[in-house]
Design a protein around this motif. Sequence first.
Motif, PDB file in Angstrom:
ATOM      1  N   PHE C  91      32.766  41.745  37.457  1.00  0.00           N
ATOM      2  CA  PHE C  91      32.923  40.657  38.434  1.00  0.00           C
ATOM      3  C   PHE C  91      32.612  41.173  39.847  1.00  0.00           C
ATOM      4  CE2 PHE C  91      35.007  36.554  37.093  1.00  0.00           C
ATOM      5  CZ  PHE C  91      34.775  36.706  35.736  1.00  0.00           C
ATOM      6  N   CYS C  92      33.005  42.407  40.134  1.00  0.00           N
ATOM      7  CA  CYS C  92      32.705  42.976  41.452  1.00  0.00           C
ATOM      8  C   CYS C  92      31.208  43.248  41.588  1.00  0.00           C
ATOM      9  CB  CYS C  92      33.481  44.270  41.671  1.00  0.00           C
ATOM     10  SG  CYS C  92      35.237  44.016  41.905  1.00  0.00           S
ATOM     11  N   ALA C 119      29.671  39.443  21.937  1.00  0.00           N
ATOM     12  CA  ALA C 119      28.285  39.216  22.379  1.00  0.00           C
ATOM     13  C   ALA C 119      28.024  37.732  22.523  1.00  0.00           C
ATOM     14  CB  ALA C 119      27.321  39.851  21.376  1.00  0.00           C
ATOM     15  N   PRO C 120      28.682  37.095  23.476  1.00  0.00           N
ATOM     16  CA  PRO C 120      28.546  35.637  23.576  1.00  0.00           C
ATOM     17  C   PRO C 120      27.177  35.226  24.115  1.00  0.00           C
ATOM     18  CG  PRO C 120      29.843  36.476  25.406  1.00  0.00           C
ATOM     19  CD  PRO C 120      29.542  37.650  24.526  1.00  0.00           C
ATOM     20  N   ILE C 125      29.501  31.374  26.928  1.00  0.00           N
ATOM     21  CA  ILE C 125      30.172  31.769  28.170  1.00  0.00           C
ATOM     22  C   ILE C 125      30.478  30.540  29.011  1.00  0.00           C
ATOM     23  CG2 ILE C 125      29.900  33.018  30.343  1.00  0.00           C
ATOM     24  CD1 ILE C 125      28.181  35.070  28.787  1.00  0.00           C
ATOM     25  N   VAL C 126      29.465  29.700  29.165  1.00  0.00           N
ATOM     26  CA  VAL C 126      29.647  28.482  29.961  1.00  0.00           C
ATOM     27  C   VAL C 126      30.787  27.658  29.377  1.00  0.00           C
ATOM     28  CG1 VAL C 126      28.588  26.247  30.474  1.00  0.00           C
ATOM     29  CG2 VAL C 126      27.315  28.367  30.902  1.00  0.00           C
ATOM     30  N   GLY C 138      29.610  28.108  42.206  1.00  0.00           N
ATOM     31  CA  GLY C 138      28.640  27.405  41.374  1.00  0.00           C
ATOM     32  C   GLY C 138      28.447  28.096  40.030  1.00  0.00           C
ATOM     33  N   TYR C 139      29.325  29.026  39.714  1.00  0.00           N
ATOM     34  CA  TYR C 139      29.438  29.670  38.393  1.00  0.00           C
ATOM     35  C   TYR C 139      28.345  30.684  38.048  1.00  0.00           C
ATOM     36  CZ  TYR C 139      32.562  25.657  37.979  1.00  0.00           C
ATOM     37  OH  TYR C 139      33.530  24.719  38.220  1.00  0.00           O
ATOM     38  N   GLY C 140      27.214  30.669  38.736  1.00  0.00           N
ATOM     39  CA  GLY C 140      26.090  31.515  38.341  1.00  0.00           C
ATOM     40  C   GLY C 140      26.480  32.974  38.226  1.00  0.00           C
ATOM     41  N   GLN C 141      27.104  33.507  39.272  1.00  0.00           N
ATOM     42  CA  GLN C 141      27.436  34.932  39.249  1.00  0.00           C
ATOM     43  C   GLN C 141      28.608  35.239  38.317  1.00  0.00           C
ATOM     44  OE1 GLN C 141      27.166  34.045  43.274  1.00  0.00           O
ATOM     45  NE2 GLN C 141      26.357  36.042  43.887  1.00  0.00           N
ATOM     46  N   ILE C 142      29.395  34.225  37.989  1.00  0.00           N
ATOM     47  CA  ILE C 142      30.480  34.442  37.018  1.00  0.00           C
ATOM     48  C   ILE C 142      29.871  34.614  35.628  1.00  0.00           C
ATOM     49  CG2 ILE C 142      32.533  33.438  35.960  1.00  0.00           C
ATOM     50  CD1 ILE C 142      33.061  31.983  38.627  1.00  0.00           C
ATOM     51  N   VAL C 143      28.924  33.745  35.307  1.00  0.00           N
ATOM     52  CA  VAL C 143      28.239  33.880  34.019  1.00  0.00           C
ATOM     53  C   VAL C 143      27.542  35.244  33.955  1.00  0.00           C
ATOM     54  CG1 VAL C 143      26.415  32.942  32.556  1.00  0.00           C
ATOM     55  CG2 VAL C 143      27.985  31.388  33.744  1.00  0.00           C
ATOM     56  N   GLU C 144      26.883  35.611  35.028  1.00  0.00           N
ATOM     57  CA  GLU C 144      26.204  36.923  35.046  1.00  0.00           C
ATOM     58  C   GLU C 144      27.202  38.063  34.842  1.00  0.00           C
ATOM     59  OE1 GLU C 144      23.942  37.373  38.680  1.00  0.00           O
ATOM     60  OE2 GLU C 144      22.927  35.459  38.326  1.00  0.00           O
TER      61      GLU C 144
END
Lengths: 293, 800, 165
Positions: C91-92, C119-120, C125-126, C138-144
């Motif tokens: 996350f960091c 291995a989702p 993940i979404v 906007g979730y993008g970096q959380i998914v990443e």
Amino acid sequence: MKAAPFEYSRPSSVAEACELLTRDEDARIIAGGQTLVPMMAMRLARPTRLVDIARIPELAFIRDDSDAIVVGGATRQAALERHASLAARLPLLARALPWVGHAATRNRGTVGGSIANADPAAEIPLVLVTLDGSIRARSTRDDKVIAADDLFEGPMATALALDACLTEVRFPTWSHARMGSAFQEISARHGDFAYVSAAAQVALDGDGKCVACAIGVGGATAAPTRLKAASAALLGGRLDDAATREAIAAEIAALDIMIDPHASPAYRRRVAVTLAHRVVIAAHDEALSRTPA
Amino acid sequence: MNAPSKFRYISTDRRVREDRRFVVGKGRYIADLAAEGMLHVALVASQHAAANIKSIDASKALAMPGVHAVIDGAELAAASEPLMNGLDTPNVRRHPLAVGATRYMGEWVAAVVADTRALAEDAAELVEVEYEALPFVIDAEEAYTPASTPVHPAHGSNVLLDRVFNWGDIDEHFAASERQLSLRVTWGRNSTVPIETFGVLAQWDPWGQVLDVRASIQMPKYADQIARALRLPMNGVRVHYDVDVGGSYGVKRGIKHSVLVGYLARKLGRPVRLIEDRLENMRSGDAHGPERIFDIDVAFNSDGVINSMKMRALDNAGAYAGRAPFQLGKPIGAIVGPYRIKSVRYHAVSVTTNKAVEEAVRGFGQSPTNYAIETMVDRVAEAVGLDKVEVRRRNLIRKEEFPYLIPSGTRYDSGDYHAVIDKTLAHVGWRELVAERDALRARGLLAGIGIAACLEPSGGNSSFEPLLNPKNTTTTWMESCRLNVDALGTVNVAIHTTSSGQGHETLVATAVGEALEIDPDKIRVTRPDSLSSLPGNSPVGSRMAIMLGGAAFHAAQKLKAKIVAIAARRLGCAPEAAVYREGAVFHGDREVSWDDIVTIAHRHFHELPEGAEPGLESTYIMQTPTGLELPTADGRVQMYPCHSFEFHVVLVVIDPDLGKPELRRYVIGHDCGTVINPHIVKGMTLGGIAHGIGATLLEEFVYDAEGQMMSQSFMDYLMPSAHEVPRVEIVHHCTPSPLTVFGQKGSGESGYLGAPAAVSGAINDATRPLGVRFNKLPIRVGALADAVADAREQRKDSAP
Amino acid sequence: MKVSLTVNGETREIDAEPRLTLLDALRDHLRLTGCHTGCEHGVCGACTVLIDGAPARACLLFAVQADGLEITTIEGLAPAPGELSLVQDAFCETHAMQCGYCTPGMVLTAHALLRDNPAPTRDAIVDAISGNICRCTGYGQIVEAIELAARRLAGSNAPAKGDAA
Ligand code: FES
Ligand code: FES
């Protein structure tokens, strides 16, 4: 946003739970609490006592009977979702469960809770109605079976007495070799209560003719509705023709559609037809892909 | 980036230092702060759109054990000044608790203080208020008519602002244009709705005569306003900036909450905390965003070149004025968007209604305005039968025209809009995208492409204040930073604001590290309280990269000059002959190390240059680069200094029977000059797009005809979840700003400024073949499908 | 009434009214303030904790209902003071947050997901995080971040190959 004060009891048996409910008419059952607690937080619900049935062993089970899967009232939705035989025996429910709230609410929310709450757009009640299931309800007065048809009376209203405990839910299973099912819904966001939902399960004979058919729509009417006339009309047919849509449309045209601010009645009626038709087609296609016995 | 970086730390892939405390749950938010003996507040809220308060009986509440006080508006008003108005509207008085009458559903009538929040809520239910319902007005158009019931009878009408600006030869340009068209678009009432509600904790020290305030605040002049309202000297209010704010994007301005709690803390001699619950936040947090109707007339030629525009913007400010009307003023600084529109008539109207109070929201009015401008450009393209990208290309300001003066008096700093668009379209594969849309259409789906070319004015000053309120002559809008190198040589930087996710600690560490050529990770960033702080104006107006980054850089430059002077003395050369490199100073092949310089500064007074102060410290208070003059008589003013550019491309697919738009592809080209931290800019952009998608499709504070608010909870106010936000591809471009220290521009509002225009444009493109148009946000699933169904029905009817 | 809560492996007794939610019990009684209050009506996910390993909303459970259950909060994830779990570190790395308010709930949800499904797919993940609202990213970096954590998890399970982990 804090609940008003209440007393808390955690009985260890259904009998004890029923006792508690009888003694205090403003007592309420709590199991998963996923709907009740928000209502209490906003002080729209103010039970004097919560009777916590979540840990009563006799209420948390999943049993594979020969003609049904029977689920204890306090069984968690997530547990049912993971039940080994669910996808094979109750594919319709297996398809509907992922639409119920979010994973975090399914981890706590119970099957019985969703039914007792009777939101017109809830998925589990729709499946129960579509498959013509039933529940068992126990109170200090009696222990009775209520058919899904007789259970749901309107938005958040059921035939369940206030002092009764929903002990088990019976989802009938089918044994046809060529069976298919489908579930679809439309909502503003995934995981919200649906504007309209539709469920279908069909079985075909070796020839591709429909030998069993169950169709239901949710969200559109005050309680989930099984399309009985359409289902009956489609028996013996092939389901992939214009007659299917007509039968569905004719029955939905006669329904009393709910009025609320989120979608117009015209929308709900139209989309109920569209989704009901789509799930029948999808269920049919799936059944057709299965080899006859 | 389009040029090899000349930076050491700026623009490099470095972690954001704040994240470390957040991932372990060690953020320090207002609700995490508890004081010994703290009391809790709950509010009694009016259920009427408008009513006189006949009586308030708190006796039952006060009789409850654990309840310490119940206060009403009369008591508080007697002990405090009305809250500040932006405009010169002295008779629109706002107090934290309603005085005599309530003006919107949810307005606070009384505050209950008890040992716990739950008890306070119990007691609040027992406060008996007798109301006399009054006539009310909900609709802005109705409120604008002279016959409407004034929300503030003493003000005489509902009109807060009604001003027409004429910039350039509008009539001439209209007369000379080949074509004209008119349109109306409506921006629904929504807001940023942070996941953390507003909260404040105040504690009064009667011996020290200081009010300590901790709050989840993002607001300029916060301490000043509390001091004024509570009639305290400003040095009698100590605001603690070391509070993490759980999201704001403009709205965390709980001044009424803070004045109330400050008063209670003084009155009761105990620390008092108010954390809004979600209902209070939604209906009475004074945090709704603009709600705006735009009427546009546009004059253009058959080749799509736009000559002139007349825009009326009617804003529904809600029941009190606050700073809401200024959100009509800020967009004046980019009123022509990125286009060469030669003249503009802008009619700005702000009215009061019996709705909750409007507060600053991300972009401060720019996103609604961009939505209106971009919808207009789409219409022009449609009217002249040209591709909408081509029409934009023909109107965009060209690279060589910068700095570019727009009719309303702002000079755009820099940009290369054509390059960004070309780059973005090349990335998208424009032709393929159009083919994909057409293929989807051929399959019976509704499919559309939306684009938006928008500006993000940044580096916020307050030029809209004197523009709209002649009594306000403020041109100063500074930000500041202090640097101190301690006795062991480590670097400490002080910033003077709270942050709500913008990564300011990372920003200043990077800027200072860059200037001093030392590892930013070795720099400590602190937040002194307001009594120990230099002046600043908080993170508003997309300004911190420019202003805080700038102040930090300048402070570091000053420090460097001191360092060089110290070393030069030891080196026996003139400071100009000494060279600073990575913390050391060189003259020829001789060097004075960082440690030596620190020793001289802290311990060797005998070695210090003459007149130098001991220690190694510097401060810098930075004024905005532009906006230094008061407005001209005809209402021209330099608004924000820097202008970031964004270009959105969206492909939307809609099942015509169900009406739910699916965002199949989302690409944004983004130019915010030099990026200081790429992760931060990316996050802002993605978050802004998600927020814009919400505003376009889902989010609205709905009021019914009775003035009752229908979306008080997260069950009715719908924010996008991960399912509703598509994967977004970002195409970078960098046109540095000539006005800033690293060439940076703002990005705090990026994404949000164009997403609504682009998504709504895509939906309109999708339904255009049916002749269906959506001119109002949000565009909801049911309404979309109903319109499509009606259109299909009509086609069927009219078919031979 | 007395309630005994087992949080992060430690059992503690508190005195609670029945109406006290698990969220308020954790925050106000146990001072575990990483569990955040967003809506108190079960929609935002800011209050997510793990109960017997599965994500749940702490605002939708009264503390009395939770006694005896195994509760994990964000404070229970880091392996040691000053260290980060693999998910926290990811996350960091991607900057999967801004204000950090939704972050504990997101991190816990990601932990539970990766435990069940190392291995989702992106869709998985979404779906897993869709019950947690983030207003900042906007979730993008959380998914990443979760994708990155999954990759690293896979790497860390691979047979030892030099110092590849
Ligand atoms: S605070 Fe529990 S879900 Fe929002
Ligand atoms: S990081 Fe701010 S809400 Fe998610």
